[in-house]
Design a protein around this motif. Sequence first.
Motif, PDB file in Angstrom:
ATOM      1  N   HIS A  85       0.860  -1.188   0.000  1.00 33.24           N
ATOM      2  CA  HIS A  85       0.000   0.000   0.000  1.00 33.24           C
ATOM      3  C   HIS A  85       0.887   1.224   0.000  1.00 33.24           C
ATOM      4  CE1 HIS A  85      -3.949  -1.787   0.462  1.00 33.24           C
ATOM      5  NE2 HIS A  85      -3.475  -2.571   1.404  1.00 33.24           N
ATOM      6  N   SER A  86       0.327   2.343  -0.430  1.00 32.00           N
ATOM      7  CA  SER A  86       1.098   3.580  -0.484  1.00 32.00           C
ATOM      8  C   SER A  86       1.547   4.003   0.910  1.00 32.00           C
ATOM      9  CB  SER A  86       0.278   4.697  -1.127  1.00 32.00           C
ATOM     10  OG  SER A  86      -0.771   5.091  -0.270  1.00 32.00           O
ATOM     11  N   SER A  87       2.651   4.726   0.941  1.00 32.78           N
ATOM     12  CA  SER A  87       3.167   5.192   2.224  1.00 32.78           C
ATOM     13  C   SER A  87       2.202   6.191   2.866  1.00 32.78           C
ATOM     14  CB  SER A  87       4.560   5.799   2.052  1.00 32.78           C
ATOM     15  OG  SER A  87       4.563   6.819   1.086  1.00 32.78           O
ATOM     16  N   LEU A  88       1.433   6.923   2.072  1.00 31.75           N
ATOM     17  CA  LEU A  88       0.433   7.828   2.640  1.00 31.75           C
ATOM     18  C   LEU A  88      -0.672   7.034   3.325  1.00 31.75           C
ATOM     19  CD1 LEU A  88      -0.642  10.670   3.130  1.00 31.75           C
ATOM     20  CD2 LEU A  88      -1.749  10.564   0.882  1.00 31.75           C
ATOM     21  N   TYR A  89      -1.072   5.914   2.736  1.00 31.24           N
ATOM     22  CA  TYR A  89      -2.090   5.060   3.374  1.00 31.24           C
ATOM     23  C   TYR A  89      -1.618   4.640   4.767  1.00 31.24           C
ATOM     24  CZ  TYR A  89      -4.632   0.869   4.638  1.00 31.24           C
ATOM     25  OH  TYR A  89      -5.367  -0.063   5.333  1.00 31.24           O
ATOM     26  N   LEU A  90      -0.360   4.198   4.879  1.00 28.93           N
ATOM     27  CA  LEU A  90       0.157   3.763   6.178  1.00 28.93           C
ATOM     28  C   LEU A  90       0.266   4.928   7.142  1.00 28.93           C
ATOM     29  CD1 LEU A  90       0.718   0.763   6.751  1.00 28.93           C
ATOM     30  CD2 LEU A  90       0.911   1.264   4.341  1.00 28.93           C
ATOM     31  N   PHE A  91       0.651   6.104   6.636  1.00 27.29           N
ATOM     32  CA  PHE A  91       0.696   7.305   7.471  1.00 27.29           C
ATOM     33  C   PHE A  91      -0.682   7.560   8.068  1.00 27.29           C
ATOM     34  CE2 PHE A  91       0.035  11.762   8.262  1.00 27.29           C
ATOM     35  CZ  PHE A  91       1.190  12.160   8.920  1.00 27.29           C
ATOM     36  N   LEU A  92      -1.706   7.504   7.228  1.00 21.80           N
ATOM     37  CA  LEU A  92      -3.073   7.753   7.693  1.00 21.80           C
ATOM     38  C   LEU A  92      -3.552   6.660   8.645  1.00 21.80           C
ATOM     39  CD1 LEU A  92      -4.612   8.966   4.320  1.00 21.80           C
ATOM     40  CD2 LEU A  92      -4.084  10.378   6.324  1.00 21.80           C
ATOM     41  N   LYS A  93      -3.241   5.411   8.323  1.00 26.42           N
ATOM     42  CA  LYS A  93      -3.669   4.285   9.160  1.00 26.42           C
ATOM     43  C   LYS A  93      -3.116   4.401  10.580  1.00 26.42           C
ATOM     44  CE  LYS A  93      -3.578  -0.735   9.447  1.00 26.42           C
ATOM     45  NZ  LYS A  93      -3.185  -1.989   8.811  1.00 26.42           N
ATOM     46  N   TYR A  94      -1.892   4.887  10.711  1.00 28.97           N
ATOM     47  CA  TYR A  94      -1.253   5.003  12.023  1.00 28.97           C
ATOM     48  C   TYR A  94      -1.262   6.446  12.547  1.00 28.97           C
ATOM     49  CZ  TYR A  94       0.241   0.181  11.803  1.00 28.97           C
ATOM     50  OH  TYR A  94       0.250  -1.192  11.752  1.00 28.97           O
ATOM     51  N   ASP A  95      -2.077   7.302  11.960  1.00 35.32           N
ATOM     52  CA  ASP A  95      -2.170   8.708  12.369  1.00 35.32           C
ATOM     53  C   ASP A  95      -0.802   9.361  12.504  1.00 35.32           C
ATOM     54  OD1 ASP A  95      -4.979   8.841  12.494  1.00 35.32           O
ATOM     55  OD2 ASP A  95      -4.975   7.949  14.498  1.00 35.32           O
ATOM     56  N   GLY A  96       0.118   8.976  11.639  1.00 35.20           N
ATOM     57  CA  GLY A  96       1.444   9.569  11.649  1.00 35.20           C
ATOM     58  C   GLY A  96       2.329   9.143  12.808  1.00 35.20           C
ATOM     59  N   ASP A  97       1.875   8.165  13.602  1.00 33.96           N
ATOM     60  CA  ASP A  97       2.636   7.717  14.774  1.00 33.96           C
ATOM     61  C   ASP A  97       3.652   6.656  14.357  1.00 33.96           C
ATOM     62  OD1 ASP A  97       3.620   6.728  17.180  1.00 33.96           O
ATOM     63  OD2 ASP A  97       1.657   6.723  18.172  1.00 33.96           O
ATOM     64  N   GLU A  98       4.838   7.123  13.997  1.00 32.55           N
ATOM     65  CA  GLU A  98       5.879   6.230  13.499  1.00 32.55           C
ATOM     66  C   GLU A  98       6.331   5.224  14.559  1.00 32.55           C
ATOM     67  OE1 GLU A  98      10.012   7.321  11.594  1.00 32.55           O
ATOM     68  OE2 GLU A  98       8.321   7.916  10.340  1.00 32.55           O
ATOM     69  N   GLN A  99       6.358   5.648  15.811  1.00 33.54           N
ATOM     70  CA  GLN A  99       6.769   4.748  16.892  1.00 33.54           C
ATOM     71  C   GLN A  99       5.786   3.582  17.016  1.00 33.54           C
ATOM     72  OE1 GLN A  99       7.276   6.664  20.690  1.00 33.54           O
ATOM     73  NE2 GLN A  99       7.984   4.801  21.692  1.00 33.54           N
ATOM     74  N   ALA A 100       4.497   3.875  16.969  1.00 35.16           N
ATOM     75  CA  ALA A 100       3.486   2.807  17.037  1.00 35.16           C
ATOM     76  C   ALA A 100       3.593   1.897  15.821  1.00 35.16           C
ATOM     77  CB  ALA A 100       2.087   3.409  17.128  1.00 35.16           C
ATOM     78  N   TYR A 101       3.774   2.490  14.650  1.00 37.28           N
ATOM     79  CA  TYR A 101       3.917   1.700  13.431  1.00 37.28           C
ATOM     80  C   TYR A 101       5.079   0.717  13.561  1.00 37.28           C
ATOM     81  CZ  TYR A 101       5.400   0.360   8.788  1.00 37.28           C
ATOM     82  OH  TYR A 101       5.807  -0.376   7.709  1.00 37.28           O
ATOM     83  N   CYS A 102       6.227   1.214  13.989  1.00 36.47           N
ATOM     84  CA  CYS A 102       7.418   0.359  14.105  1.00 36.47           C
ATOM     85  C   CYS A 102       7.199  -0.741  15.140  1.00 36.47           C
ATOM     86  CB  CYS A 102       8.641   1.196  14.451  1.00 36.47           C
ATOM     87  SG  CYS A 102       9.196   2.238  13.071  1.00 36.47           S
ATOM     88  N   GLN A 103       6.570  -0.397  16.243  1.00 37.69           N
ATOM     89  CA  GLN A 103       6.327  -1.385  17.303  1.00 37.69           C
ATOM     90  C   GLN A 103       5.363  -2.475  16.825  1.00 37.69           C
ATOM     91  OE1 GLN A 103       4.767   0.286  20.928  1.00 37.69           O
ATOM     92  NE2 GLN A 103       5.377  -1.487  22.127  1.00 37.69           N
ATOM     93  N   VAL A 104       4.264  -2.086  16.220  1.00 39.61           N
ATOM     94  CA  VAL A 104       3.264  -3.055  15.754  1.00 39.61           C
ATOM     95  C   VAL A 104       3.842  -3.978  14.678  1.00 39.61           C
ATOM     96  CG1 VAL A 104       1.099  -3.263  14.432  1.00 39.61           C
ATOM     97  CG2 VAL A 104       1.245  -1.667  16.355  1.00 39.61           C
ATOM     98  N   ASN A 105       4.685  -3.425  13.808  1.00 38.45           N
ATOM     99  CA  ASN A 105       5.207  -4.195  12.674  1.00 38.45           C
ATOM    100  C   ASN A 105       6.578  -4.795  12.918  1.00 38.45           C
ATOM    101  OD1 ASN A 105       3.155  -3.842  10.374  1.00 38.45           O
ATOM    102  ND2 ASN A 105       3.352  -1.794  11.250  1.00 38.45           N
ATOM    103  N   GLY A 106       7.160  -4.538  14.092  1.00 36.99           N
ATOM    104  CA  GLY A 106       8.459  -5.113  14.435  1.00 36.99           C
ATOM    105  C   GLY A 106       9.581  -4.656  13.535  1.00 36.99           C
ATOM    106  N   VAL A 107       9.555  -3.378  13.168  1.00 29.13           N
ATOM    107  CA  VAL A 107      10.575  -2.821  12.275  1.00 29.13           C
ATOM    108  C   VAL A 107      11.260  -1.627  12.936  1.00 29.13           C
ATOM    109  CG1 VAL A 107       9.407  -3.618  10.182  1.00 29.13           C
ATOM    110  CG2 VAL A 107       8.918  -1.325  11.080  1.00 29.13           C
ATOM    111  N   SER A 108      12.395  -1.230  12.372  1.00 35.85           N
ATOM    112  CA  SER A 108      13.200  -0.136  12.904  1.00 35.85           C
ATOM    113  C   SER A 108      12.854   1.186  12.223  1.00 35.85           C
ATOM    114  CB  SER A 108      14.680  -0.443  12.669  1.00 35.85           C
ATOM    115  OG  SER A 108      15.457   0.718  12.790  1.00 35.85           O
ATOM    116  N   SER A 109      12.787   2.260  13.014  1.00 39.49           N
ATOM    117  CA  SER A 109      12.516   3.584  12.446  1.00 39.49           C
ATOM    118  C   SER A 109      13.659   4.033  11.537  1.00 39.49           C
ATOM    119  CB  SER A 109      12.281   4.617  13.549  1.00 39.49           C
ATOM    120  OG  SER A 109      13.428   4.741  14.355  1.00 39.49           O
TER     121      SER A 109
END
Length: 166
Positions: A85-109
């Motif tokens: 999915h587009s990076s904007l879709y993921l931005f919107l899905k996580y309300d721009g919360d990169e820390q939550a995104y990384c934690q949920v997906n097990g990836v590094s910022s």
Amino acid sequence: MIMMAATIEEVLQQERDMELDSFSAEDAFTLGMNVLEIAGKQSRGLVVSVRRNGKLLFYKAGTNTVIDQDDCIRQKTNVVNLHSHSSLYLFLKYDGDEQAYCQVNGVSSGDYALNGGCFPIKLRNAGMIGTVAVCGLTSEEEHMLCLNAISLLKRQQYKGEASSAK
């Protein structure tokens, strides 16, 4: 947090609307050139990347770019490759919360960034096969630039102005 005018539903519809019937190396070049043409004078500050199956087929760094933009392209592309999915879709899905995104997906910022500007290249009935990424504008402007460039490619393919070979 950057406020986006687009909604999650609108972005998902954009992704569906931009599915292609084919995408060749020649189409990748055409797509990259479309981005630069649409951007006009702003292209001097842009880095543009087009990939198919992970292979870099088009790259252009404008004269007013910095090395950090390459890293931003890599991070956004990683997000799109992980989710199709587009990076904007993921931005919107996580309300721009990169820390939550990384934690949920097990990836590094350091490797993944929630910014608009990377759009999946999807084939009808085949799924995602590539990405187009732009860095150097606002997230929403980058997203729209990718979207408009793919839309132009679709019209060029329909008119026979771009390669139709897979």
